[in-house]
Design a protein around this motif. Structure first.
Motif, PDB file in Angstrom:
ATOM      1  N   UNK A 135      -3.014  41.356   2.184  1.00 35.23           N
ATOM      2  CA  UNK A 135      -4.366  41.151   2.713  1.00 35.23           C
ATOM      3  C   UNK A 135      -4.937  42.390   3.410  1.00 35.23           C
ATOM      4  N   UNK A 136      -4.065  43.276   3.883  1.00 37.10           N
ATOM      5  CA  UNK A 136      -4.545  44.505   4.514  1.00 37.10           C
ATOM      6  C   UNK A 136      -5.270  45.415   3.526  1.00 37.10           C
ATOM      7  N   UNK A 137      -5.113  45.172   2.216  1.00 34.63           N
ATOM      8  CA  UNK A 137      -5.811  45.968   1.203  1.00 34.63           C
ATOM      9  C   UNK A 137      -7.316  45.712   1.245  1.00 34.63           C
ATOM     10  N   UNK A 138      -7.733  44.570   1.789  1.00 32.42           N
ATOM     11  CA  UNK A 138      -9.157  44.329   2.001  1.00 32.42           C
ATOM     12  C   UNK A 138      -9.840  43.381   1.041  1.00 32.42           C
ATOM     13  N   UNK A 139      -9.120  42.833   0.059  1.00 34.54           N
ATOM     14  CA  UNK A 139      -9.732  41.850  -0.828  1.00 34.54           C
ATOM     15  C   UNK A 139      -9.895  40.536  -0.073  1.00 34.54           C
ATOM     16  N   UNK A 140     -11.117  39.992  -0.081  1.00 28.79           N
ATOM     17  CA  UNK A 140     -11.387  38.722   0.599  1.00 28.79           C
ATOM     18  C   UNK A 140     -11.207  37.538  -0.345  1.00 28.79           C
ATOM     19  N   UNK A 141     -11.542  37.727  -1.609  1.00 28.58           N
ATOM     20  CA  UNK A 141     -11.424  36.646  -2.577  1.00 28.58           C
ATOM     21  C   UNK A 141     -12.047  37.050  -3.895  1.00 28.58           C
ATOM     22  N   UNK A 142     -11.795  36.236  -4.935  1.00 25.96           N
ATOM     23  CA  UNK A 142     -12.329  36.544  -6.262  1.00 25.96           C
ATOM     24  C   UNK A 142     -12.376  35.288  -7.118  1.00 25.96           C
ATOM     25  N   UNK A 143     -13.174  35.374  -8.180  1.00 26.01           N
ATOM     26  CA  UNK A 143     -13.191  34.405  -9.265  1.00 26.01           C
ATOM     27  C   UNK A 143     -13.318  35.194 -10.557  1.00 26.01           C
ATOM     28  N   UNK A 144     -12.782  34.645 -11.637  1.00 25.13           N
ATOM     29  CA  UNK A 144     -12.895  35.345 -12.911  1.00 25.13           C
ATOM     30  C   UNK A 144     -13.198  34.381 -14.039  1.00 25.13           C
ATOM     31  N   UNK A 145     -13.831  34.935 -15.095  1.00 28.25           N
ATOM     32  CA  UNK A 145     -14.166  34.197 -16.286  1.00 28.25           C
ATOM     33  C   UNK A 145     -13.711  35.027 -17.476  1.00 28.25           C
ATOM     34  N   UNK A 146     -13.118  34.347 -18.448  1.00 29.87           N
ATOM     35  CA  UNK A 146     -12.556  35.040 -19.598  1.00 29.87           C
ATOM     36  C   UNK A 146     -13.334  34.714 -20.853  1.00 29.87           C
ATOM     37  N   UNK A 147     -13.426  35.666 -21.727  1.00 28.99           N
ATOM     38  CA  UNK A 147     -14.096  35.529 -23.010  1.00 28.99           C
ATOM     39  C   UNK A 147     -14.075  36.886 -23.689  1.00 28.99           C
ATOM     40  N   UNK A 148     -14.899  37.066 -24.695  1.00 29.68           N
ATOM     41  CA  UNK A 148     -14.963  38.380 -25.341  1.00 29.68           C
ATOM     42  C   UNK A 148     -15.320  39.447 -24.319  1.00 29.68           C
ATOM     43  N   UNK A 201      -4.181  41.714  -9.197  1.00 27.44           N
ATOM     44  CA  UNK A 201      -4.625  40.576  -8.393  1.00 27.44           C
ATOM     45  C   UNK A 201      -3.469  39.991  -7.593  1.00 27.44           C
ATOM     46  N   UNK A 202      -2.298  39.954  -8.170  1.00 30.65           N
ATOM     47  CA  UNK A 202      -1.123  39.474  -7.454  1.00 30.65           C
ATOM     48  C   UNK A 202      -0.820  40.370  -6.259  1.00 30.65           C
ATOM     49  N   UNK A 203      -0.855  41.675  -6.477  1.00 33.06           N
ATOM     50  CA  UNK A 203      -0.626  42.640  -5.399  1.00 33.06           C
ATOM     51  C   UNK A 203      -1.649  42.438  -4.274  1.00 33.06           C
ATOM     52  N   UNK A 204      -2.916  42.354  -4.659  1.00 27.35           N
ATOM     53  CA  UNK A 204      -3.976  42.201  -3.656  1.00 27.35           C
ATOM     54  C   UNK A 204      -3.856  40.874  -2.898  1.00 27.35           C
ATOM     55  N   UNK A 205      -3.435  39.827  -3.587  1.00 32.86           N
ATOM     56  CA  UNK A 205      -3.276  38.521  -2.944  1.00 32.86           C
ATOM     57  C   UNK A 205      -2.137  38.505  -1.934  1.00 32.86           C
ATOM     58  N   UNK A 206      -1.148  39.353  -2.129  1.00 33.70           N
ATOM     59  CA  UNK A 206       0.000  39.394  -1.213  1.00 33.70           C
ATOM     60  C   UNK A 206      -0.092  40.536  -0.205  1.00 33.70           C
TER      61      UNK A 206
END
Length: 158
Positions: free
Chosen positions: A55-68, A48-53
């Motif tokens: 932008x040419x990789x094509x990720x527009x955005x994300x959200x995540x939820x953690x649990x089992x 996620x850090x790589x993709x955030x830095x």
């Protein structure tokens, strides 16, 4: 991302004909094998850090939820961008995937999963009432609901 709430109703505005929605996650099948679970889980933040830095990789955005069972919902410019990242030897995905296949796959300790959807923009509908930037609107553009977009049917262009 700010947690500032936008009072009122908003919708997402997608620039382009499609958006690629990628869901990915893992499940701690044997949570008592926490060391193995964490060895798999710690591989996502560098991606996620790589993709955030890059932008040419094509990720527009994300959200995540953690649990089992974890889930990360991400939005991409195209399936080709997503596939290019997954196969890129210089990006932090291919080696962790190979390591998972070699060291964890078949053990039953940790499960991983993903689903990919290519959605025509005209076939998506969003509404956010009294919410901070979220979901597709956070990944693309956020606009107030107004004339011509006040109902789900209108937002779908039907």
């Amino acid at each position: 991302m700010s947690n500032a709430v936008f009072p009122g109703r908003y919708t997402a505005v997608v620039d382009g004909e499609t958006v690629t929605v990628f869901l990915i996650g893992m499940r701690a099948n044997r949570w008592w094998r926490i060391g193995r679970v964490l060895r798999v889980a710690r591989r996502m933040p560098p991606m996620l850090s790589h993709l955030s830095t890059h932008p040419d990789a094509g990720l527009l955005g994300f959200q995540q939820w953690l649990g089992r069972t974890t889930i990360l919902v991400s939005y991409w410019r195209s399936p080709e961008h997503l596939q290019r990242f997954a196969a890129d030897r210089d990006a932090p995905h291919l080696q962790p995937w190979r390591d998972f296949q070699k060291n964890f796959s078949g053990s039953g300790d940790v499960g991983v999963w993903h689903e990919t959807y290519q959605v025509p923009a005209r076939d998506s509908e969003t509404v956010y009432s009294d919410m901070p930037l979220f979901g597709l609107a956070a990944a693309t553009a956020h606009a107030p609901v107004g004339p011509g977009t006040s109902t789900a049917r209108q937002r779908l262009g039907r």
